[in-house]
Design an enzyme around this catalytic site. Structure first.
Site, PDB file in Angstrom:
ATOM      1  N   ALA A   1       0.772  -1.254   0.000  1.00  0.00           N
ATOM      2  CA  ALA A   1       0.000   0.000   0.000  1.00  0.00           C
ATOM      3  C   ALA A   1       0.801   1.301   0.000  1.00  0.00           C
ATOM      4  CB  ALA A   1      -0.964   0.006   1.178  1.00  0.00           C
ATOM      5  N   ALA A   2       2.039   1.304   0.525  1.00  0.00           N
ATOM      6  CA  ALA A   2       2.740   2.596   0.656  1.00  0.00           C
ATOM      7  C   ALA A   2       3.111   3.156  -0.721  1.00  0.00           C
ATOM      8  CB  ALA A   2       4.005   2.416   1.494  1.00  0.00           C
ATOM      9  N   PRO A   3       3.040   4.486  -0.915  1.00  0.00           N
ATOM     10  CA  PRO A   3       2.736   5.508   0.084  1.00  0.00           C
ATOM     11  C   PRO A   3       1.239   5.757   0.327  1.00  0.00           C
ATOM     12  CG  PRO A   3       3.335   6.536  -1.985  1.00  0.00           C
ATOM     13  CD  PRO A   3       3.497   5.055  -2.197  1.00  0.00           C
ATOM     14  N   GLY A   4       0.358   5.071  -0.394  1.00  0.00           N
ATOM     15  CA  GLY A   4      -1.052   5.207  -0.044  1.00  0.00           C
ATOM     16  C   GLY A   4      -1.933   5.793  -1.135  1.00  0.00           C
TER      17      GLY A   4
ATOM     18  N   LYS B   1      -3.305   4.391  -3.828  1.00  0.00           N
ATOM     19  CA  LYS B   1      -4.492   3.582  -4.126  1.00  0.00           C
ATOM     20  C   LYS B   1      -5.299   3.322  -2.858  1.00  0.00           C
ATOM     21  CE  LYS B   1      -2.643   1.767  -8.409  1.00  0.00           C
ATOM     22  NZ  LYS B   1      -1.245   2.196  -8.249  1.00  0.00           N
TER      23      LYS B   1
ATOM     24  N   ASP C   1      -1.017  -4.188  -5.684  1.00  0.00           N
ATOM     25  CA  ASP C   1      -0.358  -3.204  -6.553  1.00  0.00           C
ATOM     26  C   ASP C   1       1.128  -3.512  -6.398  1.00  0.00           C
ATOM     27  OD1 ASP C   1      -0.129  -0.968  -8.232  1.00  0.00           O
ATOM     28  OD2 ASP C   1       0.148   0.380  -6.532  1.00  0.00           O
TER      29      ASP C   1
ATOM     30  N   CYS D   1       3.105  -1.152 -12.774  1.00  0.00           N
ATOM     31  CA  CYS D   1       3.372  -0.019 -13.682  1.00  0.00           C
ATOM     32  C   CYS D   1       4.461  -0.414 -14.664  1.00  0.00           C
ATOM     33  CB  CYS D   1       3.694   1.243 -12.892  1.00  0.00           C
ATOM     34  SG  CYS D   1       5.184   1.138 -11.913  1.00  0.00           S
TER      35      CYS D   1
HETATM   36  N1  SAM Z   1      -0.026   1.025  -3.907  1.00  0.00           N
HETATM   37  C1  SAM Z   1       0.942   2.088  -3.688  1.00  0.00           C
HETATM   38  C2  SAM Z   1       0.318   3.417  -4.059  1.00  0.00           C
HETATM   39  O1  SAM Z   1      -0.607   3.438  -4.895  1.00  0.00           O
HETATM   40  O2  SAM Z   1       0.709   4.449  -3.493  1.00  0.00           O
HETATM   41  C3  SAM Z   1       2.236   1.818  -4.427  1.00  0.00           C
HETATM   42  C4  SAM Z   1       2.797   0.462  -4.130  1.00  0.00           C
HETATM   43  S1  SAM Z   1       4.346   0.127  -4.837  1.00  0.00           S
HETATM   44  C5  SAM Z   1       3.977  -0.134  -6.506  1.00  0.00           C
HETATM   45  C6  SAM Z   1       4.680  -1.477  -4.243  1.00  0.00           C
HETATM   46  C7  SAM Z   1       4.845  -1.615  -2.745  1.00  0.00           C
HETATM   47  O3  SAM Z   1       5.141  -2.974  -2.449  1.00  0.00           O
HETATM   48  C8  SAM Z   1       5.999  -0.792  -2.180  1.00  0.00           C
HETATM   49  O4  SAM Z   1       5.542   0.013  -1.141  1.00  0.00           O
HETATM   50  C9  SAM Z   1       6.975  -1.840  -1.660  1.00  0.00           C
HETATM   51  O5  SAM Z   1       7.635  -1.435  -0.488  1.00  0.00           O
HETATM   52  C10 SAM Z   1       6.083  -3.023  -1.398  1.00  0.00           C
HETATM   53  N2  SAM Z   1       6.807  -4.325  -1.442  1.00  0.00           N
HETATM   54  C11 SAM Z   1       8.108  -4.546  -1.741  1.00  0.00           C
HETATM   55  N3  SAM Z   1       8.406  -5.840  -1.645  1.00  0.00           N
HETATM   56  C12 SAM Z   1       7.261  -6.480  -1.272  1.00  0.00           C
HETATM   57  C13 SAM Z   1       6.931  -7.835  -0.997  1.00  0.00           C
HETATM   58  N4  SAM Z   1       7.825  -8.794  -1.105  1.00  0.00           N
HETATM   59  N5  SAM Z   1       5.671  -8.102  -0.616  1.00  0.00           N
HETATM   60  C14 SAM Z   1       4.740  -7.131  -0.516  1.00  0.00           C
HETATM   61  N6  SAM Z   1       5.009  -5.839  -0.785  1.00  0.00           N
HETATM   62  C15 SAM Z   1       6.243  -5.518  -1.151  1.00  0.00           C
END
Ligand code: SAM
Length: 457
Positions: A105-108, A110, A172, A225
């Site tokens: 979810a980070a940074p949030g 979606k 995501d 993306c």
């Molecule tokens: N959904 C966010 C938004 O819309 O602001 C963006 C998410 S970003 C594409 C992917 C996220 O997955 C990152 O915050 C990352 O830290 C996290 N991530 C990295 N490795 C991961 C893992 N093995 N399992 C789950 N999440 C992971």
């Protein structure tokens, strides 16, 4: 822009033929500026609508967000337009309140969209596994002000262990970031075919954990993306062939320029390509778990260990319709959780690392009840519970810098400060003195001052 990797160019030509040139040119072009409005906080009607999102707006140019008090107040979120397609997915496929999980979810971006788009009465668990990315997620959700959101810091496998309890899960996924090439030269430097393959494998591991946490009949939304097939169409076929996922079509309008599968199949997936749509590269697909799926474990049954806590009337009085909320202790604060989700929230809290349980309302120090910032910017703050003072632009920025503030007249106690009628936070007045209570860690730190300030007017 830094030159794109030759292997990336070759792979795009393999997928798209001559059209790849148009796409690669668009990757090098200007990025459209867009924001998504928080209708619980602003009625702003400017900009040009993003066709697939009720609250998305393209802007003529980039605003100086850091210097716009309404940005800090959570009146809008800066988000590229393609990602907002999630609103169309939710609007057309979800028609009753759900328990939703945003697993990465980070940074949030979606997560805040889900808070606005899901049917009223839904609950969102926004999770981030990388610990140092959790604070910004909690900050953005707090500023968005929604009543029904939790933040957790867990690995996807921790959710798999819960059994099938979520109605909707968004993955995501962390990806090779090809869609970020336009914004971020670092993404170009990090790209390699080996990295694409590694990302695809990691995504399948995340998806299979997510699948276990989805209830039979529930919806999984997958997005990246990137443009390649490995992290996109191939993962969707893997979900269908290996896990029995049922792909769902999302209604579209022809003028949007959304592209379907690029692997020659007719699997319903949604691609946003920068030369066809006004936005960054995005891939999204929606899959349903069969309602007869027998492989899903029932949600783990855990004992309800909730205890009644004594909640001072003064705390309840700060919350609009407080009888619809259950109060829990979260890090020494009284936090409000909607009653219909209180049992679920307690069950999750007993098995996950919860960083934000609900809306932190107040702490009690002896006889003093101290309201918290999250309440100031929340939709659940009781109307009229605090006096409020409207700030002019310069004072609003001084407040957000956590600087000294002078208010007219004298007063005593906690007072809400607003900008264009949107709450920014609390101050405490002691006679003519004003204590600035804006959270230290969120204050505007830059000493730079732009020549021209462009804000939501
Ligand atoms: N959904 C966010 C938004 O819309 O602001 C963006 C998410 S970003 C594409 C992917 C996220 O997955 C990152 O915050 C990352 O830290 C996290 N991530 C990295 N490795 C991961 C893992 N093995 N399992 C789950 N999440 C992971």
């Amino acid at each position: 822009m830094t030159a794109l990797p030759s292997e990336f160019i070759a792979s795009m030509q393999g997928i798209m033929g001559d059209e790849a040139r148009l796409m690669l040119d668009a990757i090098g072009g200007e990025q459209p500026a867009s924001i998504r409005l928080n209708r619980a906080k602003t009625a702003w009607e400017g900009g040009t609508p993003v066709p697939w999102c009720r609250t998305g707006r393209y802007l003529g140019g980039r605003m100086t967000y850091t210097f716009d008090p309404l940005f800090h107040a959570g009146a809008y979120y800066v988000q590229e337009a393609s990602s907002m397609f999630l609103d169309q997915v939710v609007r057309t496929l979800v028609d009753a309140p759900v328990l939703a999980l945003d697993l990465c979810a980070a940074p949030g971006g979606k997560s805040t969209l889900l808070c606005s788009s899901l049917p009223d009465g839904s609950m969102l668990v926004a999770n981030e596994v990388v610990r140092n990315r959790v604070p910004v997620l909690a900050e953005n959700l707090t500023k968005w002000g929604t009543a029904s959101a939790m933040v957790t810091n867990n690995a996807p496998a921790d959710f798999a262990r819960l059994g099938g309890c979520f109605d909707l899960i968004l993955v995501d996924a962390p990806c090779s970031g090809e869609g970020m090439f336009r914004k971020d030269a670092g993404a170009i430097a990090e790209w390699s075919p080996a990295n694409v393959e590694q990302c695809a494998q990691r995504q399948r591991a995340i998806l299979s954990d997510a699948w276990q946490a989805l209830r039979p009949g529930g919806l999984l939304v997958y997005s990246t993306c990137t443009y390649n097939l490995e992290e996109n169409e191939k993962n969707i076929h893997w979900l269908i062939d290996t896990l029995g996922a049922i792909p769902l079509a999302v209604p579209l309008e022809a003028g949007w320029g959304v592209t379907g599968a690029l692997d020659g199949t007719d699997v319903p997936v949604y691609r946003f390509l920068p030369h066809r749509t006004r936005g960054e590269g995005l891939f999204m697909a929606v899959l349903r778990k069969d309602s007869d799926d027998a492989s899903t474990a029932a949600p783990r049954s855990v004992k309800d260990k909730r205890q009644n806590i004594a909640v001072p009337q003064a705390v309840k009085d700060m919350v609009e319709g407080s009888q619809a909320f259950e109060f829990v202790m979260d890090r020494g604060a009284f936090a409000a959780v909607p009653k219909r989700w209180a049992r679920t929230a307690a069950m999750l809290a007993s098995q996950l690392r919860v960083v934000k349980a609900g809306t932190a309302v107040a702490t009690a120090k002896g006889k003093d009840i101290i309201p918290l910032h999250a309440l100031a910017v929340s939709v659940i703050r009781a109307e009229g519970a605090f006096p409020s003072v409207e700030l002019a632009y310069e004072d609003a920025i001084a407040y957000l810098r956590r600087g000294a503030l002078q208010l007219e007249g004298e007063g005593r106690g906690y007072c809400l400060v607003t900008y264009k009628s949107v709450p920014l936070g609390f101050v405490k007045r002691i006679g003519s003195r004003v204590n600035n209570l804006y959270p230290q860690e969120w204050r505007i730190m830059t000493t730079y001052a732009p020549d021209e300030v462009l804000t939501l007017e």
